[in-house]
Enzyme design. Structure first.
Site, mmCIF file in Angstrom:
data_model
loop_
_atom_site.group_PDB
_atom_site.id
_atom_site.type_symbol
_atom_site.label_atom_id
_atom_site.label_comp_id
_atom_site.label_asym_id
_atom_site.label_seq_id
_atom_site.Cartn_x
_atom_site.Cartn_y
_atom_site.Cartn_z
ATOM 1 N N ASP A 30 33.870 31.132 152.294
ATOM 2 C CA ASP A 30 33.340 32.099 151.333
ATOM 3 C C ASP A 30 31.910 31.691 150.992
ATOM 4 O OD1 ASP A 30 34.991 34.170 149.156
ATOM 5 O OD2 ASP A 30 32.929 33.587 148.689
ATOM 6 N N CYS A 262 42.537 47.678 143.259
ATOM 7 C CA CYS A 262 42.911 48.391 144.495
ATOM 8 C C CYS A 262 43.156 49.889 144.299
ATOM 9 C CB CYS A 262 44.144 47.734 145.099
ATOM 10 S SG CYS A 262 43.896 45.980 145.406
HETATM 11 C C1 UGA Z 1 48.534 47.495 144.976
HETATM 12 C C2 UGA Z 1 49.675 47.853 145.937
HETATM 13 O O1 UGA Z 1 50.881 47.941 145.200
HETATM 14 C C3 UGA Z 1 49.819 46.796 147.031
HETATM 15 O O2 UGA Z 1 50.809 47.173 147.949
HETATM 16 C C4 UGA Z 1 48.481 46.677 147.749
HETATM 17 O O3 UGA Z 1 48.505 45.685 148.756
HETATM 18 C C5 UGA Z 1 47.401 46.304 146.750
HETATM 19 O O4 UGA Z 1 47.323 47.324 145.722
HETATM 20 C C6 UGA Z 1 46.100 46.219 147.466
HETATM 21 O O5 UGA Z 1 45.594 47.243 147.940
HETATM 22 O O6 UGA Z 1 45.582 45.104 147.663
HETATM 23 P P1 UGA Z 1 48.304 45.766 142.940
HETATM 24 O O7 UGA Z 1 46.917 46.303 142.754
HETATM 25 O O8 UGA Z 1 48.515 44.300 142.931
HETATM 26 O O9 UGA Z 1 48.892 46.278 144.340
HETATM 27 O O10 UGA Z 1 49.174 46.377 141.783
HETATM 28 P P2 UGA Z 1 50.434 47.354 141.653
HETATM 29 O O11 UGA Z 1 51.654 46.559 141.496
HETATM 30 O O12 UGA Z 1 50.412 48.381 142.709
HETATM 31 O O13 UGA Z 1 50.117 48.026 140.264
HETATM 32 C C7 UGA Z 1 48.940 48.827 140.120
HETATM 33 C C8 UGA Z 1 48.841 49.412 138.744
HETATM 34 O O14 UGA Z 1 49.845 50.417 138.586
HETATM 35 C C9 UGA Z 1 49.048 48.446 137.598
HETATM 36 O O15 UGA Z 1 48.062 48.690 136.616
HETATM 37 C C10 UGA Z 1 50.435 48.769 137.085
HETATM 38 O O16 UGA Z 1 50.580 48.495 135.725
HETATM 39 C C11 UGA Z 1 50.505 50.258 137.353
HETATM 40 N N1 UGA Z 1 51.870 50.781 137.486
HETATM 41 C C12 UGA Z 1 52.710 50.313 138.457
HETATM 42 C C13 UGA Z 1 52.319 51.759 136.626
HETATM 43 O O17 UGA Z 1 51.573 52.228 135.733
HETATM 44 N N2 UGA Z 1 53.603 52.250 136.757
HETATM 45 C C14 UGA Z 1 54.429 51.798 137.713
HETATM 46 O O18 UGA Z 1 55.572 52.295 137.774
HETATM 47 C C15 UGA Z 1 53.976 50.813 138.575
#
Ligand code: UGA
Length: 436
Positions: A30, A262
């Protein structure tokens, strides 16, 4: 196998340590000297459950090291590129500066037969452009998107639910896919789906997956909006439709919506790319997905304002959570912090607490009051809002105990994660999102 991982952020640092943990010899590279110094000392530069352990083990085994010098990538058979692709400052498209810079810096160190495996989330078509630059070196460019979730990143990397390899056509592509099978040998051994496809499909799989997840969340949040004007309960609705296996209950959590590094930027970059391709209308719905998502933050703020009688001016509001989701200290585009900042803007005295994200939050929003201790944060609160569903708030916060600390009795459940009946029984005015 000797591997290099270019970019040691959330994705790269975890990937490097995880690859060492499954037996490879890995160098993580990095340009950020502080990050590399921290990783080399065995200190994870961000909070991610399990990372600290595999980082220490990797360094101790001698199979894992970190460097700021791209020349150290030379000799690796596969070079993973996992640098950031943030949203452009003046538009919705992805900023490819770091991906281009990483590949250009890597090219002089590539040898015949090397594989450059892109992991960053990129607009479809990027890999083909990069391949034009990589191919003359005798190396092969492939796209190997990453689906890890923050908070579960180590587990998702070591034991993913599927692997996708976008490779060039013909024997060169087949050979590259075989090398990736060797890299991911534990997953291949347990028959994890391994999908070999072309570059464009691999790039699209990633953005399509995130677009679908964002759509699922905004769908249920749209139902929450309808529930709010009809007296229905969106959580019961989600349970009921979620029993249909075709729909499924996961990612139907209504609340203040999605954030993070993301989902928000990926749906915007997807829209921007579709427009460039003359197919903007195909994903025009993503604009609605984004708009619904942002409206939920307004709704949470409005609930606090109306519960406090129409104004939060000079009111103590305690915000439980700052990270964009639990098990993470990531505050990038965090709906939780956004709600806190908006309340502050309306004149509330906002106290924010979070088990992991305070340091990051303070750096970006120094105007808010941060308190490490949850109970201390609750003291003298006129209203409390839960915006990140950490267990510390969801399971471990007893409403009776909260009553002994707060002055007011307003609880806004921005994640629909509390036991509404228990809070009401303890004398609190409970407000959920899309719940009566
Ligand atoms: C997301 C994807 O889920 C991963 O599969 C992907 O690899 C990643 O982006 C990426 O592109 O690197 P992440 O950003 O870690 O992962 O978070 P998530 O678990 O997807 O949650 C995203 C947001 O959605 C959070 O703010 C969470 O609180 C919200 N969320 C999630 C809700 O509001 N309701 C839900 O039912 C689930």
């Amino acid at each position: 196998m000797r591997l290099s991982v270019i970019g040691c952020g959330y994705l790269g640092a975890v990937h490097a340590a995880a690859m060492a943990s499954i037996g490879h010899e890995v160098v993580g590279i990095d340009v950020d000297e502080r990050k590399i110094a921290s990783l080399s000392r065995g200190e994870a530069p961000f909070f991610e459950p399990g990372l600290q352990e595999i980082l220490s083990e990797g360094l101790a085994s001698g199979r894992l090291r970190f460097s700021t010098d791209m020349a150290d990538a030379a000799g690796a058979k596969v070079h993973f590129v996992g640098v950031g692709t943030p949203q452009q400052k003046d538009g919705y498209a992805a900023d490819l500066t770091y991906v281009n810079a990483a590949v250009d810096a890597l090219i002089p160190h590539l040898a015949e037969g090397d594989i450059v495996a892109g992991k960053s989330t990129v607009p479809v078509g990027t890999a083909a452009t990069l391949a034009e630059r990589v191919t003359p070196t005798g190396a092969t460019l492939v796209w190997n998107p990453e689906f890890l979730r923050e908070g579960w990143a180590v587990q998702d990397t070591i034991d993913p639910d599927r692997l996708v390899a976008g490779v060039p056509a013909g024997a060169e592509g087949e050979r590259a896919a075989d090398v990736l099978r060797e890299v991911y040998h534990p997953s291949v051994a347990k028959n994890t789906p391994f999908i070999v496809t072309d570059l464009a499909t691999a790039e699209l799989v990633k953005v399509a997956a995130n677009a679908f997840l964002a759509t699922k969340i905004s769908f249920i949040n749209a139902m929450a909006e309808i529930a709010e004007v009809t007296g229905a309960d969106v959580t019961t609705l989600a349970d009921a439709i979620g029993h249909d296996a075709r729909i499924g209950r996961r990612f139907l959590g209504a609340g203040i919506g999605f954030g993070g590094g993301c989902l928000p930027k990926d749906i915007r970059a997807f829209s921007a790319r579709a427009e460039e391709l003359g197919r903007g209308e195909s994903v025009a719905f993503l604009r609605e997905i984004d708009a619904i998502n942002m409206r939920r933050r307004d709704r949470a703020v409005d609930l606090v304002v109306s519960a406090l009688g129409g104004s939060v001016y000079k009111k103590n509001v305690t915000v439980l959570g700052a990270a964009f989701k639990p098990h993470s200290d990531d505050i990038r585009d965090s709906p939780a912090l956004d709600v806190a900042v908006r309340l502050h803007g309306l004149g509330a005295w906002v106290t924010v607490t979070d088990p992991e994200a305070i340091e990051n939050a303070r750096r970006i929003h120094p105007q808010l009051n941060y308190v490490e201790d949850r109970d201390e944060a609750l003291r003298a609160a006129d209203a409390v809002i839960v915006v990140t569903e950490w267990d510390e708030y969801r399971r471990q916060l007893d409403p009776e105990h909260a009553s002994s600390l707060a002055t007011g009795r307003v609880i806004v459940d921005g994640r629909n994660c509390l036991d509404a009946a228990a809070w009401r029984a303890a004398g609190w005015d409970y407000y959920g999102m899309g719940r009566p």
